[in-house]
Design a protein around this motif. Structure first.
Motif, PDB file in Angstrom:
ATOM      1  N   UNK A 136      69.675  52.424  41.998  1.00 48.43           N
ATOM      2  CA  UNK A 136      69.088  51.789  40.747  1.00 48.43           C
ATOM      3  C   UNK A 136      69.324  50.372  40.880  1.00 48.43           C
ATOM      4  N   UNK A 137      70.399  50.066  41.393  1.00 54.51           N
ATOM      5  CA  UNK A 137      70.784  48.461  41.626  1.00 54.51           C
ATOM      6  C   UNK A 137      69.667  47.934  42.608  1.00 54.51           C
ATOM      7  N   UNK A 138      69.359  48.527  43.757  1.00 56.97           N
ATOM      8  CA  UNK A 138      68.585  48.130  44.758  1.00 56.97           C
ATOM      9  C   UNK A 138      67.128  47.693  44.213  1.00 56.97           C
ATOM     10  N   UNK A 139      66.685  48.686  43.468  1.00 56.83           N
ATOM     11  CA  UNK A 139      65.238  48.602  42.786  1.00 56.83           C
ATOM     12  C   UNK A 139      65.066  47.813  41.442  1.00 56.83           C
ATOM     13  N   UNK A 140      66.515  47.840  40.871  1.00 55.49           N
ATOM     14  CA  UNK A 140      66.247  47.169  39.521  1.00 55.49           C
ATOM     15  C   UNK A 140      66.352  45.320  39.787  1.00 55.49           C
ATOM     16  N   UNK A 141      67.282  45.151  40.927  1.00 51.35           N
ATOM     17  CA  UNK A 141      67.280  43.635  41.280  1.00 51.35           C
ATOM     18  C   UNK A 141      65.818  43.049  42.075  1.00 51.35           C
ATOM     19  N   UNK A 142      65.549  43.887  42.967  1.00 53.18           N
ATOM     20  CA  UNK A 142      64.236  43.298  43.746  1.00 53.18           C
ATOM     21  C   UNK A 142      63.144  43.629  42.776  1.00 53.18           C
ATOM     22  N   UNK A 143      62.862  44.488  41.940  1.00 54.77           N
ATOM     23  CA  UNK A 143      61.686  44.554  40.863  1.00 54.77           C
ATOM     24  C   UNK A 143      62.047  43.529  39.903  1.00 54.77           C
ATOM     25  N   UNK A 144      63.173  43.414  39.271  1.00 53.92           N
ATOM     26  CA  UNK A 144      63.545  42.574  38.130  1.00 53.92           C
ATOM     27  C   UNK A 144      63.309  40.991  38.599  1.00 53.92           C
ATOM     28  N   UNK A 197      62.338  55.149  39.290  1.00 53.72           N
ATOM     29  CA  UNK A 197      62.088  56.186  38.381  1.00 53.72           C
ATOM     30  C   UNK A 197      63.035  57.620  38.778  1.00 53.72           C
ATOM     31  N   UNK A 198      62.691  57.840  40.060  1.00 53.43           N
ATOM     32  CA  UNK A 198      63.348  58.975  40.752  1.00 53.43           C
ATOM     33  C   UNK A 198      64.828  58.705  40.829  1.00 53.43           C
ATOM     34  N   UNK A 199      65.319  57.419  41.062  1.00 53.94           N
ATOM     35  CA  UNK A 199      66.726  57.414  41.027  1.00 53.94           C
ATOM     36  C   UNK A 199      67.512  57.662  39.766  1.00 53.94           C
ATOM     37  N   UNK A 200      66.917  57.550  38.736  1.00 52.59           N
ATOM     38  CA  UNK A 200      67.481  57.674  37.228  1.00 52.59           C
ATOM     39  C   UNK A 200      67.446  59.165  37.388  1.00 52.59           C
ATOM     40  N   UNK A 201      66.821  60.014  37.843  1.00 54.91           N
ATOM     41  CA  UNK A 201      66.561  61.587  37.629  1.00 54.91           C
ATOM     42  C   UNK A 201      67.918  62.098  38.439  1.00 54.91           C
TER      43      UNK A 201
END
Length: 122
Positions: free
Chosen positions: A92-100, A117-121
């Motif tokens: 989640x962090x890797x995606x959240x930071x690069x996207x955000x 979204x898959x990482x949250x599942x």
């Protein structure tokens, strides 16, 4: 910023600027790698400096730090993001930071959003 760039001409934080703040909030089994964290913040910091320079009417600094942001983003994506949108760390962090922080765009962004979204599942 100039010292960081001088020590890291490849636009990846390999020397001097390698964040050790880390991803202390995620599952300890799957943390965001330090190098992705550092690269994401370097590009984001360059973006903020470019925005401040623009607000102050400093055109050359706006151009210079905007170009640095773009170069670090390009290096980050090339080194740490796969064509399927997987960001190194795959959490989640890797995606959240690069996207955000706006480091991904177009189809690559869409693929990374699906992986987030898959990482949250999991």
């Amino acid at each position: 910023m100039d010292t960081i760039l001088r020590e890291n001409p490849g636009h990846l934080p390999e020397r001097l600027y390698k964040a050790k703040f880390g991803d202390w909030l995620s599952d300890t089994r799957k943390r965001m790698p330090d190098e992705v964290f550092a690269a994401a913040f370097w590009a984001y910091s360059a973006d903020l400096v470019a925005q401040m320079a623009q607000a102050l009417g400093k055109r050359e600094d706006t151009r210079r730090y905007g170009a640095l942001r773009d170069e670090v983003r390009t290096a980050l994506v090339k080194a740490y993001v796969a064509a399927d949108g997987t960001v190194r760390g795959d959490n989640q962090s890797s995606y959240g930071m690069t996207l955000g922080m706006g480091h991904l765009s177009g189809e690559l962004r869409e693929r990374a959003e699906k992986r987030l979204l898959r990482a949250f599942e999991v």
